[in-house]
Write a protein that holds these residues in place. Structure first.
Motif, short mmCIF file in Angstrom:
data_model
loop_
_atom_site.label_atom_id
_atom_site.label_comp_id
_atom_site.label_asym_id
_atom_site.label_seq_id
_atom_site.Cartn_x
_atom_site.Cartn_y
_atom_site.Cartn_z
N PHE A 139 7.18 -13.99 -7.48
CA PHE A 139 6.50 -14.14 -8.76
C PHE A 139 5.27 -15.03 -8.61
CE2 PHE A 139 5.65 -16.21 -12.82
CZ PHE A 139 5.47 -15.10 -13.62
N CYS A 140 5.40 -16.13 -7.88
CA CYS A 140 4.27 -17.03 -7.66
C CYS A 140 3.13 -16.32 -6.93
CB CYS A 140 4.71 -18.29 -6.91
SG CYS A 140 5.78 -19.37 -7.87
N LYS A 141 3.47 -15.50 -5.95
CA LYS A 141 2.45 -14.73 -5.23
C LYS A 141 1.76 -13.74 -6.17
CE LYS A 141 1.68 -11.76 -1.20
NZ LYS A 141 0.36 -11.48 -1.65
N LYS A 142 2.53 -13.12 -7.05
CA LYS A 142 1.96 -12.19 -8.03
C LYS A 142 0.98 -12.93 -8.95
CE LYS A 142 3.17 -9.21 -11.86
NZ LYS A 142 4.19 -8.64 -12.72
N VAL A 143 1.33 -14.12 -9.40
CA VAL A 143 0.45 -14.91 -10.26
C VAL A 143 -0.85 -15.23 -9.53
CG1 VAL A 143 0.17 -17.17 -11.37
CG2 VAL A 143 2.28 -15.86 -11.71
N ILE A 144 -0.73 -15.63 -8.28
CA ILE A 144 -1.93 -15.94 -7.48
C ILE A 144 -2.80 -14.69 -7.34
CG2 ILE A 144 -2.75 -16.50 -5.16
CD1 ILE A 144 -0.31 -18.42 -4.95
N ASP A 145 -2.20 -13.58 -6.92
CA ASP A 145 -2.95 -12.35 -6.65
C ASP A 145 -3.56 -11.71 -7.89
OD1 ASP A 145 -2.32 -12.67 -3.99
OD2 ASP A 145 -0.69 -11.18 -4.00
N GLU A 146 -2.82 -11.72 -9.01
CA GLU A 146 -3.26 -10.98 -10.19
C GLU A 146 -4.04 -11.82 -11.21
OE1 GLU A 146 -0.03 -8.78 -11.94
OE2 GLU A 146 0.50 -7.88 -10.02
N TYR A 147 -3.82 -13.12 -11.24
CA TYR A 147 -4.45 -13.94 -12.27
C TYR A 147 -5.44 -14.97 -11.71
CZ TYR A 147 -0.95 -11.91 -15.29
OH TYR A 147 -0.18 -11.01 -15.98
N MET A 148 -5.13 -15.54 -10.59
CA MET A 148 -5.95 -16.63 -10.09
C MET A 148 -7.09 -16.13 -9.19
SD MET A 148 -2.85 -19.32 -9.44
CE MET A 148 -3.47 -20.90 -10.00
N ILE A 149 -6.77 -15.40 -8.16
CA ILE A 149 -7.77 -14.97 -7.18
C ILE A 149 -8.91 -14.16 -7.81
CG2 ILE A 149 -8.17 -13.53 -5.14
CD1 ILE A 149 -5.63 -14.74 -3.96
N PRO A 150 -8.62 -13.23 -8.75
CA PRO A 150 -9.75 -12.51 -9.35
C PRO A 150 -10.77 -13.45 -10.02
CG PRO A 150 -7.71 -11.36 -9.82
CD PRO A 150 -7.33 -12.67 -9.18
N GLU A 151 -10.30 -14.51 -10.65
CA GLU A 151 -11.20 -15.49 -11.25
C GLU A 151 -11.92 -16.32 -10.19
OE1 GLU A 151 -12.12 -15.69 -14.41
OE2 GLU A 151 -10.77 -14.04 -14.94
N ASN A 156 -14.81 -18.86 -10.96
CA ASN A 156 -14.20 -19.38 -12.18
C ASN A 156 -12.87 -20.05 -11.84
OD1 ASN A 156 -16.31 -18.28 -13.77
ND2 ASN A 156 -15.26 -16.32 -13.86
N TYR A 157 -12.94 -21.19 -11.20
CA TYR A 157 -11.74 -21.85 -10.72
C TYR A 157 -10.88 -22.38 -11.86
CZ TYR A 157 -13.81 -21.17 -6.22
OH TYR A 157 -14.34 -20.57 -5.12
N TYR A 158 -11.52 -22.94 -12.86
CA TYR A 158 -10.77 -23.46 -14.01
C TYR A 158 -10.04 -22.32 -14.72
CZ TYR A 158 -9.94 -25.25 -18.72
OH TYR A 158 -9.36 -25.59 -19.92
N ASP A 159 -10.75 -21.21 -14.99
CA ASP A 159 -10.13 -20.08 -15.67
C ASP A 159 -8.97 -19.52 -14.86
OD1 ASP A 159 -11.98 -20.33 -17.71
OD2 ASP A 159 -13.27 -18.72 -16.96
N GLY A 160 -9.15 -19.44 -13.55
CA GLY A 160 -8.08 -18.94 -12.69
C GLY A 160 -6.85 -19.83 -12.73
N VAL A 161 -7.06 -21.14 -12.66
CA VAL A 161 -5.93 -22.07 -12.71
C VAL A 161 -5.27 -21.99 -14.08
CG1 VAL A 161 -5.31 -24.53 -12.73
CG2 VAL A 161 -6.78 -23.62 -10.92
N LEU A 162 -6.04 -21.95 -15.14
CA LEU A 162 -5.49 -21.91 -16.49
C LEU A 162 -4.70 -20.62 -16.72
CD1 LEU A 162 -5.30 -23.55 -19.07
CD2 LEU A 162 -7.36 -22.42 -19.87
N LEU A 163 -5.23 -19.50 -16.29
CA LEU A 163 -4.51 -18.23 -16.42
C LEU A 163 -3.21 -18.25 -15.61
CD1 LEU A 163 -7.43 -15.64 -16.21
CD2 LEU A 163 -5.96 -16.08 -18.20
N GLY A 164 -3.30 -18.77 -14.40
CA GLY A 164 -2.09 -18.86 -13.56
C GLY A 164 -1.04 -19.76 -14.18
N LEU A 165 -1.46 -20.93 -14.65
CA LEU A 165 -0.51 -21.85 -15.29
C LEU A 165 0.12 -21.21 -16.52
CD1 LEU A 165 -2.40 -25.26 -15.05
CD2 LEU A 165 -0.34 -24.58 -13.79
N ASN A 166 -0.67 -20.48 -17.29
CA ASN A 166 -0.14 -19.81 -18.47
C ASN A 166 0.98 -18.83 -18.09
OD1 ASN A 166 -0.14 -19.15 -21.32
ND2 ASN A 166 -1.14 -17.24 -20.74
#
Length: 173
Positions: A139-151, A156-166
């Protein structure tokens, strides 16, 4: 919109409006080393690479403080521009989380996001309890791949972290 999404949006709005009395040393975040190779923790958000604005750090601090207070789950976000030469990034992230004891005061409910813009690496590290009960490595890998890395690819590091945390918080509640 599901009830859970509405609650998360309301919480994010409340957290963004809340003024914090945290004694975070924003702007003075020096790499004070504790136990040799690890920086000293200064808050929930430890932006040693200085990729977030003060406002972004404050929002994340408020969010993570609120989440810890209401759910008893401990999250640390760390940005760092380098690691010791004798460690590989993933091992460094695990040892850093262990060194800081993220989650140890919350019945083992802990998670650490370690990000390096300059090294182009990210790792979500969870405590054993968190991984077994809530957030699998997959699940954590999915969050990184689908929400964080695209940002991150768009700087957009802040947006990626915020989306991942969400996503992590939604699954962890």
């Amino acid at each position: 919109m599901t009830f859970r999404k509405v609650i998360i949006i309301v919480v994010l709005i409340l957290v963004s409006c809340k003024s914090s009395n945290l004694e975070t040393q924003i702007g003075l975040q020096e790499l004070e080393l504790s136990k040799g190779k690890f920086p000293k923790q200064i808050g929930y958000v430890n932006d040693f690479e200085e990729i977030f604005t003060k406002k972004e750090i404050q929002f994340l601090e408020n969010l993570l403080e609120y989440y810890k207070t209401t759910m008893n789950h401990d999250i640390a976000v760390i940005t760092i521009d380098s690691i010791p030469k004798d460690l590989e990034f993933n091992q460094f992230a695990i040892e850093l989380s262990d060194n800081w004891k993220v989650g140890s005061n919350n019945n083992g409910n802990g998670l650490t996001v370690v990000l390096s813009k300059s090294l182009k690496r990210i790792r979500i590290t969870t405590t054993d309890r968190t991984r077994e009960l809530f957030l699998s490595d997959e699940f954590c890998k999915k969050v990184i791949d689908e929400y964080m890395i695209p940002e991150f690819k768009n700087q957009n590091y802040y947006d990626g972290v915020l989306l991942g945390l969400n996503e992590l918080i939604k699954k962890w509640t």
